[in-house]
Structure formats: C-alpha cells, structure tokens
Design an enzyme around this catalytic site. Structure first.
Site, PDB file in Angstrom:
ATOM      1  CG  ASP A  28      10.342  72.662  19.811  1.00  0.00           C
ATOM      2  OD1 ASP A  28      10.898  72.430  20.892  1.00  0.00           O
ATOM      3  OD2 ASP A  28       9.651  73.696  19.602  1.00  0.00           O
ATOM      4  CB  SER A  93       9.456  77.058  28.653  1.00  0.00           C
ATOM      5  OG  SER A  93       9.503  76.190  27.547  1.00  0.00           O
ATOM      6  CG  HIS A  98      11.654  68.922  27.374  1.00  0.00           C
ATOM      7  ND1 HIS A  98      11.098  69.392  28.547  1.00  0.00           N
ATOM      8  CD2 HIS A  98      12.213  69.995  26.774  1.00  0.00           C
ATOM      9  CE1 HIS A  98      11.307  70.697  28.635  1.00  0.00           C
ATOM     10  NE2 HIS A  98      11.997  71.091  27.570  1.00  0.00           N
TER      11      HIS A  98
HETATM   12  P1  AMP Z   1      12.266  74.079  27.026  1.00  0.00           P
HETATM   13  O1  AMP Z   1      12.318  75.551  26.748  1.00  0.00           O
HETATM   14  O2  AMP Z   1      13.607  73.419  27.071  1.00  0.00           O
HETATM   15  O3  AMP Z   1      11.417  73.759  28.236  1.00  0.00           O
HETATM   16  O4  AMP Z   1      11.577  73.433  25.763  1.00  0.00           O
HETATM   17  C1  AMP Z   1      10.206  73.331  25.608  1.00  0.00           C
HETATM   18  C2  AMP Z   1       9.966  73.208  24.139  1.00  0.00           C
HETATM   19  O5  AMP Z   1       8.654  72.726  23.936  1.00  0.00           O
HETATM   20  C3  AMP Z   1      10.075  74.527  23.364  1.00  0.00           C
HETATM   21  O6  AMP Z   1      11.117  74.416  22.399  1.00  0.00           O
HETATM   22  C4  AMP Z   1       8.708  74.675  22.715  1.00  0.00           C
HETATM   23  O7  AMP Z   1       8.768  75.195  21.420  1.00  0.00           O
HETATM   24  C5  AMP Z   1       8.192  73.249  22.730  1.00  0.00           C
HETATM   25  N1  AMP Z   1       6.748  73.091  22.745  1.00  0.00           N
HETATM   26  C6  AMP Z   1       5.862  73.710  23.560  1.00  0.00           C
HETATM   27  N2  AMP Z   1       4.617  73.290  23.292  1.00  0.00           N
HETATM   28  C7  AMP Z   1       4.717  72.387  22.282  1.00  0.00           C
HETATM   29  C8  AMP Z   1       3.775  71.594  21.572  1.00  0.00           C
HETATM   30  N3  AMP Z   1       2.460  71.667  21.820  1.00  0.00           N
HETATM   31  N4  AMP Z   1       4.239  70.777  20.592  1.00  0.00           N
HETATM   32  C9  AMP Z   1       5.540  70.712  20.331  1.00  0.00           C
HETATM   33  N5  AMP Z   1       6.491  71.427  20.975  1.00  0.00           N
HETATM   34  C10 AMP Z   1       6.080  72.256  21.938  1.00  0.00           C
END
Ligand code: AMP
Length: 112
Positions: A28, A93, A98
């Site tokens: 992440d 988000s 995931h």
């Molecule tokens: P969620 O809030 O459960 O939808 O988790 C989405 C996650 O994706 C968050 O913890 C972000 O930090 C992570 N995230 C967003 N963009 C990226 C990226 N380019 N590479 C790695 N993690 C990411």
C-alpha cells in the site's frame, strides 16, 4: 479504469510482492502499519458486493494468498488483520475489490 487496473496492466508501478494468473499483491502506498499489503484479483470486480458464486475459487485464492504472504513477511506468528472495505460506510476509496493485509504492530479494536 481504476488505478488498480493500471497496476495490473503495469501502466503504473507498484511494489509487487506476489503475482500469479488470478491475483496481484503489492505494498500500500500509504501504509497504516509496518506491513500493509493489498491483494487484488486481476478480474475487474468493483467491490465485494459484486461477487457471485462464480468467484468462489477466486475469493478462496485471495485468502490463501493472504496466509502465504503473512508467512513470507513474517507477521504470521504475531498476527495480522485482513480488511475488505466496501462502499461508502466501509471507507472504500478504490472501486476494484481489494483485501488489506495489515500487521507488524499491535492493532486496536474496534475500528473507528
Ligand atoms: P480502500 O480505502 O479500502 O479502498 O483502500 C485503497 C487503498 O489503496 C488505500 O489504502 C490507498 O493507500 C491504496 N492505494 C491507492 N493508490 C495506490 C497505489 N498507486 N499503489 C498502492 N496503493 C495505493
């Protein structure tokens, strides 16, 4: 197209820790703990709400991957948490299914 699809297609970089035909796991970008990995299916599924019985094997595969990755990054014994945020109240988000694998420190409960 979501940012995770771009990671799957290698259009943008990610710190990949595991990959096979079904799933991809990467670190992440905003870790919430010393170890914070995301496991995503390569199949485009927007959230856990959209899975069907056809996805049974894929969902089982993601859990097995989580267990194997936890061993690989040495958080199995101390423990860790798996989280699938779903839709608005869940705090999702990115609209690509995931699973968060979070560990490396004592985690609090209940979540805020
Ligand atoms: P969620 O809030 O459960 O939808 O988790 C989405 C996650 O994706 C968050 O913890 C972000 O930090 C992570 N995230 C967003 N963009 C990226 C990226 N380019 N590479 C790695 N993690 C990411």
């Amino acid at each position: 197209m979501t940012i995770f699809k771009k990671i799957i297609d290698k259009e943008i970089p990610a710190d990949i820790v595991y990959e096979d035909d079904i799933c991809l796991a990467f670190r992440d970008i905003t870790p919430q703990a010393p170890q914070h990995i995301l496991i995503i299916p390569k199949k485009e599924i927007s959230s856990l709400n959209k899975v069907t019985s056809e996805d049974k094997e894929l969902l089982g595969h993601m859990l097995l991957m989580a267990s194997e990755i936890a061993k690989k990054i040495n958080i199995s014994e101390d423990g860790y948490r798996l989280v699938i945020n779903t839709n608005s109240h869940g705090g999702q988000s990115v609209n690509h299914l995931h699973m968060h694998v979070i560990g490396g420190r004592q985690l609090s409960w209940p979540p805020g």
